[in-house]
Write a protein that holds these residues in place. Sequence first.
Motif, PDB file in Angstrom:
ATOM      1  N   GLU A  94     -13.374 -20.491  20.894  1.00 33.57           N
ATOM      2  CA  GLU A  94     -13.504 -21.818  21.335  1.00 33.57           C
ATOM      3  C   GLU A  94     -12.852 -22.715  20.053  1.00 33.57           C
ATOM      4  OE1 GLU A  94     -13.619 -23.600  23.839  1.00 33.57           O
ATOM      5  OE2 GLU A  94     -14.253 -25.642  23.147  1.00 33.57           O
ATOM      6  N   ARG A  97      -9.114 -22.657  20.271  1.00 32.73           N
ATOM      7  CA  ARG A  97      -8.611 -23.202  21.347  1.00 32.73           C
ATOM      8  C   ARG A  97      -8.509 -24.649  20.973  1.00 32.73           C
ATOM      9  NH1 ARG A  97      -9.799 -27.095  24.457  1.00 32.73           N
ATOM     10  NH2 ARG A  97     -11.933 -26.931  23.845  1.00 32.73           N
ATOM     11  N   TYR A 150      -9.678 -17.528  28.601  1.00 29.34           N
ATOM     12  CA  TYR A 150      -9.246 -18.341  27.756  1.00 29.34           C
ATOM     13  C   TYR A 150      -7.660 -18.457  27.840  1.00 29.34           C
ATOM     14  CZ  TYR A 150     -13.072 -20.841  25.409  1.00 29.34           C
ATOM     15  OH  TYR A 150     -14.138 -21.549  25.095  1.00 29.34           O
ATOM     16  N   GLU A 153      -6.803 -19.934  31.600  1.00 32.00           N
ATOM     17  CA  GLU A 153      -7.111 -21.544  31.707  1.00 32.00           C
ATOM     18  C   GLU A 153      -6.613 -22.277  30.767  1.00 32.00           C
ATOM     19  OE1 GLU A 153      -9.253 -22.511  33.955  1.00 32.00           O
ATOM     20  OE2 GLU A 153      -9.767 -24.508  33.488  1.00 32.00           O
ATOM     21  N   TYR A 154      -6.226 -21.777  29.485  1.00 31.37           N
ATOM     22  CA  TYR A 154      -6.153 -22.766  28.182  1.00 31.37           C
ATOM     23  C   TYR A 154      -4.646 -22.570  27.668  1.00 31.37           C
ATOM     24  CZ  TYR A 154     -10.994 -23.913  28.726  1.00 31.37           C
ATOM     25  OH  TYR A 154     -12.191 -24.363  28.932  1.00 31.37           O
TER      26      TYR A 154
END
Lengths: 255, 255
Positions: A94, A97, A150, A153-154
Motif C-alpha cells: 500500500e 502504491r 493492486y 486495480e491501481y
Amino acid sequence: MTRRVLITGATGGVGLVLAERLADDYEVIQHGRTPKNPEQEKVLRTADLSSYEEVLALMDGVDTVVHLAGSASPESSWDDVLEANIVGFRNTLEAAREAGVRRFVFASSNHAMGMYDRDEQWPVYPHHLPRADSLYGVSKVFGEALGRFYHDEYGIDFIALRIGWMSENPGETDVDLLHAMWLSPDDTEQVVRRAIEADVTFGLYYAVSDNPNRRWDLTNTMLELGYRPKDSWTEQPGAVVPGGAEAPDDWPKGS
Amino acid sequence: MTRRVLITGATGGVGLVLAERLADDYEVIQHGRTPKNPEQEKVLRTADLSSYEEVLALMDGVDTVVHLAGSASPESSWDDVLEANIVGFRNTLEAAREAGVRRFVFASSNHAMGMYDRDEQWPVYPHHLPRADSLYGVSKVFGEALGRFYHDEYGIDFIALRIGWMSENPGETDVDLLHAMWLSPDDTEQVVRRAIEADVTFGLYYAVSDNPNRRWDLTNTMLELGYRPKDSWTEQPGAVVPGGAEAPDDWPKGS
C-alpha cells in the motif's frame, strides 16, 4: 536515470546477496532489522513494517521495491505470519502504491504450492491453483492475491517470484527437496535483475536453478522474464548425486 | 444422529434464511451480533470472532460449521477485512479443527474472481487462478487457501461456496451483474444442504441460480455436490429482461 531499488529484508540471506550485487547498477536502499556487517550498519533503514507511516517513509523516490522481509520459515506461527507476511506485506504494498512506485517484486515461495510436492503431483505449473503446505505458504498465496488486485486495480507492476532455496553450498544437505529447489546466488541475482527490468507488468514465476530434479515449471520465467538459469546443485562441491555422477543425464523425474 | 450445525453470521440475509430452513433437519446453533427478531434473540450466541476462546466455546459437539460471518461488502476497508475475514475466519477454522468438527462450509464469493468479470473474461471456471476485485475478494482467496491447507494438513472437510447475490426480489435492481449472480433463497437452501451432506471432502464451487446470463461455471457444483438450481431471476416478479420476454432463449452470452 539510475533506478532507486528498495530491498526490504536486506539483512536476510537473499537480501545480503542482492544488496551487494545490485549496488553497481542501482541506487540500493537497504531495509532490515539487525545489520549483518559494519558497512550495512551505516546505511540500513530500520522501519517496522507493522507501522504504515514508517514503511511509507522508505518509499521516497523508489522505482522498484524488492520485498524480501517477513517471516521466512514454513514453521512460522500464525501470529508471526499475520504480523509480518499479512499486515507487514500489505503495509509495504500500500505504501508503494501511495508513493507511486513503478514495480513491486515480491518474494513468494514454492511453499505456496508445497502440497503438490508433498503428494508428488509433479510437475507443478504456475497456472495450478494455490495449495500451500503451511501457514507461511498460505501467507504467500495471500501476498500473490493482494498483488494481483493492486496490479489490476491501481496499475502497479507486480512480479511474484516463487524463490527456491538459496545457499552457497547445496552439498551441505542430502534432502532431495532442497536440492530440487536450489537457487544459486548467481541465478538469484539474475532472476531478480530480470524481474526489475523485464517488459511485463504482472506474473507469477518460479525461480530455481537448473537442477535436474526440479519439479516446478520455469517456462514463463524464461519466456517472459528472460531468465536463463546457469547452475545446478549437482555441479557444486560436495554434491552426492543419487545413482552416481552419471545420474543427471537420465534423471528427468524428481526423485 | 441429528447433525449439530453452527451458522456463524446467522443474523445476515443468508444466515436468517438458513437458520430458519435448516432447523427441521439439523440442530442449528445460531451465532451473530445483533438479533433480527425476538425468536433469534432467545437463542443467539454472540461470540466475538476476534477472540479465539469465545469462538472455541461455540464448537462444542458441532458437526458442521456454515461460516457466513465476516465483512460482506466489496467496499470493506482493509481494517474491517483484516479483523473479520482474516483473523476472525482463521480463529473460526482453527477452533473447528481443535474441536474436531467434521466439515467446514465457507461462504466465499464471486468477488474472489471479480476481475475476470470486470474484464468480461467469461466464462469463469473454478480452476482459474484467483483474481479478486477488492480487498474483500482478496480475503476470500485467503480463506480458500487457508481452508485448503487445513483440509490437506488436518483432514477437516472444507467446502467453499462462492455464493452469489441472495435476494427475495431480484427485480428490484437493473444491474446486470447482480442478475447474473442472483441466488434465490430456495437455491441457497439447496446448495448449502448439499454442501453439508455431499460425499466430497474438499472443493471450490460456484453457487448461483440458473440465470441465463450467468458467467460462472456450475459443472462441479452439480456433479460433485448434486446441486440442481431451480430458479432464474428472469422468472421473478418485476424482472425486466433485455430484449423482452423472448430474450432468454437466445441469450447465452452475459450481457
